[in-house]
Design a protein around this motif. Structure first.
Motif, PDB file in Angstrom:
ATOM      1  N   UNK A 736      33.469  48.313  26.780  1.00  8.08           N
ATOM      2  CA  UNK A 736      34.856  48.765  26.629  1.00  8.08           C
ATOM      3  C   UNK A 736      35.058  49.291  25.217  1.00  8.08           C
ATOM      4  N   UNK A 737      35.909  50.299  25.095  1.00  8.01           N
ATOM      5  CA  UNK A 737      36.186  50.890  23.786  1.00  8.01           C
ATOM      6  C   UNK A 737      37.536  51.590  23.843  1.00  8.01           C
ATOM      7  N   UNK A 738      38.187  51.677  22.705  1.00  5.52           N
ATOM      8  CA  UNK A 738      39.482  52.360  22.642  1.00  5.52           C
ATOM      9  C   UNK A 738      39.279  53.863  22.698  1.00  5.52           C
ATOM     10  N   UNK A 739      40.244  54.542  23.285  1.00  3.49           N
ATOM     11  CA  UNK A 739      40.184  56.006  23.312  1.00  3.49           C
ATOM     12  C   UNK A 739      40.323  56.540  21.888  1.00  3.49           C
ATOM     13  N   UNK A 740      39.580  57.588  21.558  1.00  6.06           N
ATOM     14  CA  UNK A 740      39.678  58.134  20.191  1.00  6.06           C
ATOM     15  C   UNK A 740      41.094  58.510  19.790  1.00  6.06           C
ATOM     16  N   UNK A 741      41.877  59.009  20.747  1.00  2.82           N
ATOM     17  CA  UNK A 741      43.249  59.406  20.401  1.00  2.82           C
ATOM     18  C   UNK A 741      44.101  58.199  20.038  1.00  2.82           C
ATOM     19  N   UNK A 742      43.884  57.067  20.745  1.00  2.52           N
ATOM     20  CA  UNK A 742      44.630  55.850  20.412  1.00  2.52           C
ATOM     21  C   UNK A 742      44.241  55.343  19.026  1.00  2.52           C
ATOM     22  N   UNK A 743      42.945  55.368  18.743  1.00  7.39           N
ATOM     23  CA  UNK A 743      42.481  54.935  17.431  1.00  7.39           C
ATOM     24  C   UNK A 743      43.031  55.843  16.333  1.00  7.39           C
ATOM     25  N   UNK A 744      43.038  57.147  16.593  1.00 10.49           N
ATOM     26  CA  UNK A 744      43.555  58.091  15.603  1.00 10.49           C
ATOM     27  C   UNK A 744      45.034  57.844  15.342  1.00 10.49           C
ATOM     28  N   UNK A 745      45.799  57.574  16.415  1.00 11.19           N
ATOM     29  CA  UNK A 745      47.232  57.291  16.247  1.00 11.19           C
ATOM     30  C   UNK A 745      47.425  56.037  15.393  1.00 11.19           C
TER      31      UNK A 745
END
Length: 1132
Positions: A736-745
């Motif tokens: 499992x991993x966070x979506x890059x867009x969520x991490x960027x936000x």
């Protein structure tokens, strides 16, 4: 005759020398007591018998009769001499110092000098200081356990080397024996000096009680307040006993208690002496001899007086005084510190607003610093040795930071406005003091020649001062004048002096005032050290048990940092460490190096803790803001949309116990502003902590410049790196991993919140964020930890691309992403949520060109592993492929050869994997290009021009260099430079270039003749919706073109010609599918035909004309019509 005695000069020199000898003795004691620093000759097992024998027989050591006990010294006599010589010389310094002190004290007694602290202040102070220093040297010497061993070993080695004992050894040995019981011997020595010592001590009977008042009387008298009498605010603060007003309480108590111990007979014969002694005993339990050497005054005094007849009443007095200290002193000093906190704060605020008042009110500042120093020193001495009492909180001060803070602030004001002090006091000296002194001299009846010369020089020196000297920034030096005043005190204080100073108190008052004023002109820093030197607070705590950190000071810091109101003052603790460089002495240079290390470590420890607290609260605020921002993400709006659609319907009744979810922003609605939220508390804490950084921009600890904000930035950098990695939510087990867009936000929220830190404190947040994010573009950060570049690279390779290679995930050219295949089991993640344009752009934004380069290198490693396997397959079928290459236009022979060919499906499978990897790389590159175009369009324009400017005829090295630049900027190139580098790295010495070229040509033949086999796979059907095939074979187009271009570039061959040959071979084999009308192979024939068209479209080296020359366009047109017709039917 009195002038020739040089009493003033001798007192000055001996006090300075005595301080050095005392520090030296203390250093030897600590060195010998510390197992880590103890001299090696004392710890050597071969020396044990010698040390025991010397200690037993000292000082009468038989060097010849008991040689068997001294064999260790005999073997290493030169080493023993060199190791013990410095200690031996130091003990000789004690003898020399003692001889000079004896001589001077006897001379002073013979001269029957007059002592009065209010009149001849410097003469009296120097006399009492010398007595205390001498006593402290002897007591410290007596506490050195190894002194006999060190001196005895030196003398043994000396005799073994030179054939005789050292000439000073008998006296040194005799001194050690005499001072086995130091207090008894000292009292015997000072018996003849009782009259002089007592007269000097009794002059304190007016000064000491006035200084030793409770806080209630200070408060009632509005001590240190400039606002209590506004009309007198500009009047100069002065009195008849200027220097006595900031004399240390501990110094006076040391004078009184040790002085009356040495001259105890006056306690039974003089009531004033008894009262003064009892008052001092009621003030403290411990006194400092030097550094951390403490004196338990009641115990030592009681033990001494127990041995004297007729002192039972004095012993009872001691016990009564000790009980009084235990019951009352803790609370009294606590109240004093509480008063001083408010008084210093008020004084600082007034003087900061009106620094011109520093001139007339300099004495107030000096007194405030002196009183505060006394209270801090008292607490430090007693909290380390706290008695068993019912109120231990009296010996704990969790508000010490505030007192130290304002002490530092007042010191800073005095330094900052030194020119104000100079300007005021220069005028005062020239226009008032000189005139008053002249009038006083004129009114004197007797004025001998020597005294007249000195006083005339005083007047002329002061009269010659002018304001222009201050404006021209001339250096002032009144040390000669002050030394002359000390000389004059000595001349006029002896018995039968022609000009007895006690008969002219006005002269003493004027000169004491002048001395203070001159010090305000040329030695403010020295006065500040005397009155607020917190160095001694810490130096006194450097004990062998606490090798690096003074426990009491650390405890004070920890107590203060737990108090919310004290956080703004915490920087005063590391600031104190910057004063350590002033506490060394030339006679003990070894101590300075140790102090430097300890001071720096202590300072760094405090700054680390302050920075840790500040960074924790900053990042807590960031986390809170991130949580609030996360509620506003689009993924959380489904419930609101659903509620809006059904708004007209009747609301369902909430289930019992069900709490309705609050909408984002509800936390900002307040009914009562006085109710503090968690965020309010965090901002308050942050404000308090950041205020502490205003004390100083940097600290100088010995030769080190320490910048407090750098510690904060360092902590923030470390923590922010950890948080960013944690926000990725990577679970290696479940993938499992966070979506890059969520991490960027989340990172954007953290960055925006961190920038608000600049409004609290002057730090470069932009540099901090750049450093952290730049580290995240590398595989490992500065601490060696994993970064998001590493994490996302591993996830895309091991999770997304691995499933894509098994056709569980399909590359979708239409939507520019990867999507999941429809299967029975639920997929662990939705591929399009991690690989669409928005996500890959977010990834490019996060890891940047450096991170994508690392990703690309890992992708290339997987490609080279597939190429290696492909080469093995080619080698296994080399003979067949050579024949097929030469007979590709002969269908019958090709059919026979194809039956003998093995591993065709494996080749296509591996090429498809390569194609999937290259497709993902291409998507990431495109998104990087979009990001860079957004951030730096003026940089992208020239790079594009440079790429387009390169012609095919140019040098291949130049071409690849330009392509590498363009590829790093996300631009598509005809030849992939990363792939070329990867292929070139595969070359070995075992295979020649010609053989590599042959393998590459045969690999293309292998792929071309294997293409018809794809028609047998049910998943080879073309999907108009996805714009590709369901088993990812459309990625073959990119794999064939880029792999062929890279391999032929490495081999320096013509790419276009070889791709034409591949096109001819592939067309020939695919045309044979059209002849097999009834076979299974024709099932997905049209979808495979489209693959040929995709290869040409993908290639920068092939054209449609080339394709039409070997493959009829009508077949492609019919193929497109067929696959699109099936799509329409499906929809229908």
């Amino acid at each position: 005759m009195d002038y020739q005695q040089k009493l003033a000069e001798k007192l000055t020199i001996l006090n300075e020398r005595g301080s050095g000898v005392l520090i030296r003795m203390n250093h030897i004691k600590k060195t010998c007591a510390d197992p880590k620093q103890r001299p090696s000759i004392l710890t050597d097992k071969g020396m044990e018998s010698a040390v025991k024998y010397i200690n037993k027989k000292f000082p009468n050591i038989d060097f010849r009769g008991n040689i068997q006990n001294l064999t260790g010294i005999q073997r290493q006599k030169s080493e023993v001499l060199s190791a013990t010589s410095s200690y031996y010389d130091s003990f000789l310094d004690v003898i020399e110092f003692r001889d000079h002190v004896y001589e001077l004290l006897n001379t002073i007694d013979a001269c029957q000098c007059f002592f009065d602290i209010a009149i001849n202040f410097d003469f009296t102070k120097n006399y009492l200081d010398l007595i205390i220093t001498y006593t402290s040297v002897i007591i410290t010497l007596s506490r050195i356990d190894d002194k006999k061993a060190l001196v005895g070993m030196f003398n043994c080695a000396h005799e073994m080397t030179n054939g005789c004992s050292d000439s000073s050894y008998p006296r040194l040995g005799q001194m050690f024996v005499e001072y086995e019981h130091p207090w008894k011997k000292l009292t015997e020595e000072f018996g003849p000096h009782t009259r002089s010592v007592t007269s000097a001590l009794l002059s304190l009977k007016m000064v000491y009680p006035r200084r030793n008042l409770p806080a209630e009387q200070w408060r009632g008298a509005q001590l240190l307040s400039l606002l209590s009498a506004p009309a007198a605010m500009l009047d100069p603060a002065c009195c008849d006993t200027m220097s006595c007003e900031y004399l240390s309480m501990e110094v006076m108590e040391r004078w009184i208690i040790i002085g009356f111990m040495l001259c105890h007979s006056s306690l039974n014969s003089n009531q004033a002496s008894l009262e003064l002694w009892k008052m001092a005993l009621r003030s403290s339990l411990y006194l400092t001899l030097t550094r951390d050497e403490m004196l338990n005054i009641h115990k030592v005094t009681e033990d001494l007086f127990d041995g004297f007849k007729g002192y039972s009443k004095r012993v009872a007095d001691i016990k009564e005084c000790r009980e009084h200290v235990i019951v009352n002193c803790g609370a009294m000093h606590r109240e004093r510190r509480q008063f001083l906190r408010g008084a210093l704060k008020e004084l600082f605020n007034v003087l900061e607003d009106e620094p011109g008042l520093l001139g007339p009110k300099a004495l107030f500042v000096i007194m405030a610093l002196s009183f505060s120093r006394d209270e801090v020193l008292w607490l430090v001495r007693h909290s380390e040795n706290m008695p068993k009492i019912k109120t231990p909180e009296d010996y704990v001060d969790n508000q010490m930071a505030e007192l130290l803070f304002y002490m530092q602030k007042l010191r800073g004001l005095m330094r900052k406005y030194n020119h104000v002090l100079q300007r005021y006091h220069v005028q005062y000296l020239a226009q008032f003091d000189a005139l008053v002194l002249n009038d006083t001299i004129q009114n004197m009846y007797v004025c001998p020649e020597e005294e007249s010369v000195l006083m005339s020089s005083f007047v002329s020196t002061l009269s010659g001062l002018s304001i222009k000297q201050v404006e021209n920034k001339e250096e002032f030096d009144f040390r000669a004048l002050r030394l002359d005043w000390l000389r004059l005190q000595a001349y006029t204080s002896v018995n039968k002096a022609p000009l007895p100073l006690k008969d002219y108190p006005d002269l003493a008052k004027v000169m004491n005032l002048i001395q203070f004023h001159t010090r305000m002109v040329d030695s403010v820093e020295e006065v500040l050290q005397e009155t607020s030197d917190t160095v001694h607070i810490l130096v006194s705590l450097f004990s062998s048990r606490l090798f690096f950190y003074p426990r009491v000071f650390e405890k004070m810091f920890n107590q203060s940092q737990d108090e919310m109101t004290m956080k703004r003052y915490l920087m005063s603790f590391p600031s104190v460490c910057s004063h350590f460089s002033q506490c060394g002495h030339p006679l003990c240079p070894e101590e300075i190096e140790v102090m430097e290390k300890r001071s720096l470590r202590l300072c760094v420890t405090f700054l680390e803790q302050i920075a840790k607290q500040t960074s924790n609260i900053v990042l807590e605020i960031c986390a809170e803001q991130c949580n609030l921002n996360e509620q506003l993400l689009p993924k959380h709006c489904a419930e609101n949309i659903s509620a809006a659609r059904h708004r007209k319907q009747k609301k369902p009744v909430p289930k019992k116990g069900e709490v309705q979810k609050e909408k984002p922003g509800a936390e900002s609605l307040r009914k009562d502003r006085t109710v503090a939220t968690n965020v309010d508390k965090m901002h308050l804490t942050l404000t308090e902590l950041c205020s502490s950084y205003s004390l100083c921009n940097d600290l100088i600890v010995f030769d080190h410049i320490v910048v407090p904000t750098e510690f904060l930035l360092s902590h923030l950098e470390t923590r922010l790196s950890e948080i960013i990695v944690r926000m990725a939510n990577y679970n290696q087990t479940t993938q499992e991993i966070a979506r890059p867009s969520d991490l960027l936000a989340g990172i954007r929220v953290y960055t925006a919140t961190l920038h608000s830190l600049s409004s609290y404190i002057n730090v470069d947040v932009t540099r901090l964020v750049k450093n952290v994010l730049l580290q995240q573009t590398q595989p490992l950060d500065s601490r060696g930890g994993a970064t998001i570049t590493n994490i996302y690279t591993n996830w895309f390779l091991e999770c997304l691309l691995r499933q894509a290679s098994n056709s569980l995930i399909v590359h979708c050219p239409t939507m520019h992403c990867f999507i999941n295949q429809t299967i029975d089991s639920e997929p662990s993640f939705r591929a399009e949520e991690f690989s669409d344009i928005s996500e890959l752009r977010a990834l490019a934004e996060l890891i940047g060109p450096y991170g994508l380069k690392f990703l690309s290198e890992n992708l290339m490693w997987h490609i080279t592993s597939q190429v290696s396997e492909l080469k093995k397959l080619v080698i296994e079928n080399m003979d067949i492929l050579v024949q097929m290459r030469s007979h590709f236009d002969k269908p019958e022979e090709m059919a026979n050869l194809k039956k003998r060919l093995t591993g065709g499906e494996n080749v296509l499978k591996r090429m498809t994997i390569i194609g999937v990897i290259l497709s993902f790389k291409s998507m990431a590159q495109d998104c990087l290009k979009d990001i860079l175009q957004k951030h730096c369009p003026y940089l992208m324009g020239p790079i594009k021009c440079l790429r387009d400017f390169i012609s095919p005829e140019a040098d291949i090295k130049v071409t690849l260099s330009v392509f590498e630049l363009a590829s790093a900027a996300g631009l598509t190139c005809d030849i992939d430079p990363a792939l070329v580098t990867a292929i070139r790295s595969m070359q070995t010495d075992n295979i020649s270039v010609d053989e590599e070229y042959k393998l590459t040509c045969l690999l293309l033949v292998y792929i071309a003749v294997s293409l018809p086999a794809l028609a047998l796979d049910n998943n080879s059907s073309y999907s108009r919706e996805h714009g590709g095939h369901n088993n990812n074979i459309h990625c073959l187009a990119k794999a064939i073109n880029q792999l062929a271009a890279a391999m032929f570039t490495v081999q320096n061959k013509n790419i276009e010609q070889h791709l034409k040959d591949f096109l001819l071979t592939a067309s020939s084999t695919l045309l044979q599918l059209g002849q097999n009308v009834e076979r299974v192979e024709v099932k997905n024939r049209e979808s495979i035909y489209l693959l040929l068209h995709m290869i040409v479209e993908e290639s920068p080296f092939l054209s449609q004309d080339m394709l039409e020359s070997c493959f009829p366009y009508v077949l492609l047109r019919n193929a497109y019509r067929e696959v699109y017709r099936s799509f329409i039917v499906t929809l229908g």
